[in-house]
Scaffold this active site. Sequence first.
Site, PDB file in Angstrom:
ATOM      1  N   PHE A  51       0.814  -1.223   0.000  1.00  0.00           N
ATOM      2  CA  PHE A  51       0.000   0.000   0.000  1.00  0.00           C
ATOM      3  C   PHE A  51       0.848   1.274   0.000  1.00  0.00           C
ATOM      4  O   PHE A  51       0.427   2.323   0.467  1.00  0.00           O
ATOM      5  CB  PHE A  51      -0.980   0.000   1.183  1.00  0.00           C
ATOM      6  N   ARG A  52       2.065   1.156  -0.510  1.00  0.00           N
ATOM      7  CA  ARG A  52       3.009   2.284  -0.610  1.00  0.00           C
ATOM      8  C   ARG A  52       3.366   2.870   0.753  1.00  0.00           C
ATOM      9  O   ARG A  52       3.784   4.024   0.859  1.00  0.00           O
ATOM     10  CB  ARG A  52       2.469   3.366  -1.558  1.00  0.00           C
ATOM     11  N   LEU A  53       3.221   2.064   1.798  1.00  0.00           N
ATOM     12  CA  LEU A  53       3.629   2.479   3.142  1.00  0.00           C
ATOM     13  C   LEU A  53       5.061   2.001   3.362  1.00  0.00           C
ATOM     14  O   LEU A  53       5.342   1.151   4.214  1.00  0.00           O
ATOM     15  CB  LEU A  53       2.668   1.917   4.195  1.00  0.00           C
TER      16      LEU A  53
END
Length: 199
Positions: A177-179
């Site tokens: 989640f692009r975290l």
Amino acid sequence: MDSTAEDPIARFEAWMAEAARSEPNDPNAVCLATATPDGRPSARMVLLKGVDHDRPGGGFVFYTNLESRKGAELLANPHAALCFHWKTLQRSVRVEGPVEPVSAEEADAYYASRARGSRIGAWASRQSRPLEGRWALERAVADYTLKFGIGEIPRPQHWSGFRVRPQRIEFWRDMPFRLHDRQVFHRDGEGWRIEALYP
């Protein structure tokens, strides 16, 4: 405890070793960014040829024609940034810091380790300058091949290396989640200060 946790150079070498096993080509390829004295940036790919442990803070070494655009910019404005990206590992490392020339002895030793054709190429290529046509480069290669024959090929004075002395090293790992996971090491006296960054 992970022995590389507090030592960014050791961590980099561990990541590089993993990349050497998984990347199909040139795991030591790195984007080198330089700038003119008035701050105009330029970037290109080079090959990392060494990582130091014997100097405080370490160092990242590459070689080039000193009369090339990057060579001229580094001599005029001795600061650089490096960006490694290993797609197979979904990892990246960014390095920033001042730059210093390697010693003549280091440059001689690395130059002597190169393939003969690459040593001839260092003499033949007027790197970054206009090329009249491929024939001009091929003629220069032929001329220097004839000049040196089967004898030793000395290192040209215009060919040497630079060492980036890191003041900042960022390790980036892809996460769902692009975290993403980002850890930055800042040079702090003889050691390093570590901080996490938002993705």
